[in-house]
Motif scaffolding. Sequence first.
Motif, PDB file in Angstrom:
ATOM      1  N   GLU A 153      39.089  28.266  34.665  1.00 30.25           N
ATOM      2  CA  GLU A 153      37.904  28.411  33.630  1.00 30.25           C
ATOM      3  C   GLU A 153      37.493  29.571  33.374  1.00 30.25           C
ATOM      4  O   GLU A 153      37.674  30.550  34.383  1.00 30.25           O
ATOM      5  CB  GLU A 153      36.951  27.073  34.248  1.00 30.25           C
ATOM      6  N   ASP A 154      36.742  29.897  32.684  1.00 29.95           N
ATOM      7  CA  ASP A 154      36.103  30.982  32.321  1.00 29.95           C
ATOM      8  C   ASP A 154      34.821  31.430  33.099  1.00 29.95           C
ATOM      9  O   ASP A 154      33.944  31.229  32.878  1.00 29.95           O
ATOM     10  CB  ASP A 154      35.712  31.107  30.978  1.00 29.95           C
ATOM     11  N   LYS A 155      35.212  31.696  34.275  1.00 27.33           N
ATOM     12  CA  LYS A 155      34.189  32.057  35.431  1.00 27.33           C
ATOM     13  C   LYS A 155      34.891  33.507  36.044  1.00 27.33           C
ATOM     14  O   LYS A 155      35.985  33.521  35.896  1.00 27.33           O
ATOM     15  CB  LYS A 155      34.186  30.973  36.319  1.00 27.33           C
ATOM     16  N   PHE A 156      33.768  34.150  36.612  1.00 19.24           N
ATOM     17  CA  PHE A 156      34.181  35.326  37.314  1.00 19.24           C
ATOM     18  C   PHE A 156      34.792  34.868  38.668  1.00 19.24           C
ATOM     19  O   PHE A 156      34.169  34.392  39.600  1.00 19.24           O
ATOM     20  CB  PHE A 156      33.082  36.251  37.464  1.00 19.24           C
ATOM     21  N   ILE A 157      36.073  34.996  38.865  1.00 20.41           N
ATOM     22  CA  ILE A 157      36.957  34.818  40.041  1.00 20.41           C
ATOM     23  C   ILE A 157      37.076  35.957  40.838  1.00 20.41           C
ATOM     24  O   ILE A 157      37.403  37.029  40.438  1.00 20.41           O
ATOM     25  CB  ILE A 157      38.128  33.988  39.850  1.00 20.41           C
ATOM     26  N   ILE A 158      37.250  35.817  42.070  1.00 23.55           N
ATOM     27  CA  ILE A 158      37.438  36.854  43.058  1.00 23.55           C
ATOM     28  C   ILE A 158      38.236  36.433  44.314  1.00 23.55           C
ATOM     29  O   ILE A 158      38.037  35.358  44.427  1.00 23.55           O
ATOM     30  CB  ILE A 158      36.050  37.542  43.490  1.00 23.55           C
ATOM     31  N   GLY A 159      39.024  37.342  44.682  1.00 24.29           N
ATOM     32  CA  GLY A 159      39.789  36.976  46.002  1.00 24.29           C
ATOM     33  C   GLY A 159      41.262  37.044  45.387  1.00 24.29           C
ATOM     34  O   GLY A 159      41.431  36.772  44.278  1.00 24.29           O
ATOM     35  N   TYR A 160      42.318  36.845  46.478  1.00 24.74           N
ATOM     36  CA  TYR A 160      43.692  36.776  46.171  1.00 24.74           C
ATOM     37  C   TYR A 160      44.253  37.710  45.528  1.00 24.74           C
ATOM     38  O   TYR A 160      45.009  37.477  44.428  1.00 24.74           O
ATOM     39  CB  TYR A 160      43.987  35.348  45.677  1.00 24.74           C
TER      40      TYR A 160
END
Length: 178
Positions: A153-160
């Motif tokens: 989804e259009d979210k700010f993702i972080i990690g990996y």
Amino acid sequence: MNLIIKGKELQLYFSKEQLNNMVAKTANQISVDYQEKHPIFIGVLNGAFMFMADLIRAVDPQLKFQIDFIKLSSYDGKQSTGIVKALTGLKNDIKGRHVIIIEDIIETGLTITAVIEEMKKLEPASIKLCACFLKTGKQKINIQPDYLCTEVEDKFIIGYGLDWDEYGRGLDQLYYIQ
């Protein structure tokens, strides 16, 4: 345990197990498609390093391949600038080679389109795109990866491998910031 980066609490998006399953499925398909082609995997740094490491460990051990990296930038904090800045280039000649570009996430499509156009000038036999994530609703250029682990989804993702101003890249799960 609450994970906090830059004062923001992170929410779990995909667990390590979910990511491993997605990557294994993608690696299996690449293994089938490239049995006799001796591809070169080209990772887009810095974000793709974790995904690429897991992906190449998951491909069939009989698959003969090489790896290389390019480093680009089009981000300033949490926003894509839309301007691609090439920072370092390829070490291997890709003329006549089967290239698989490994990207962490495709959002606007601007960065990866620029990468593909530059690589075409080097006359590879083929270019395929493998992305871990495709962010829905953000594309300015309609580009579909040949190999995709999952849409997000259009979210700010972080990690990996994905970061926020270089924080959070080493997290082995995927999170989002609300």
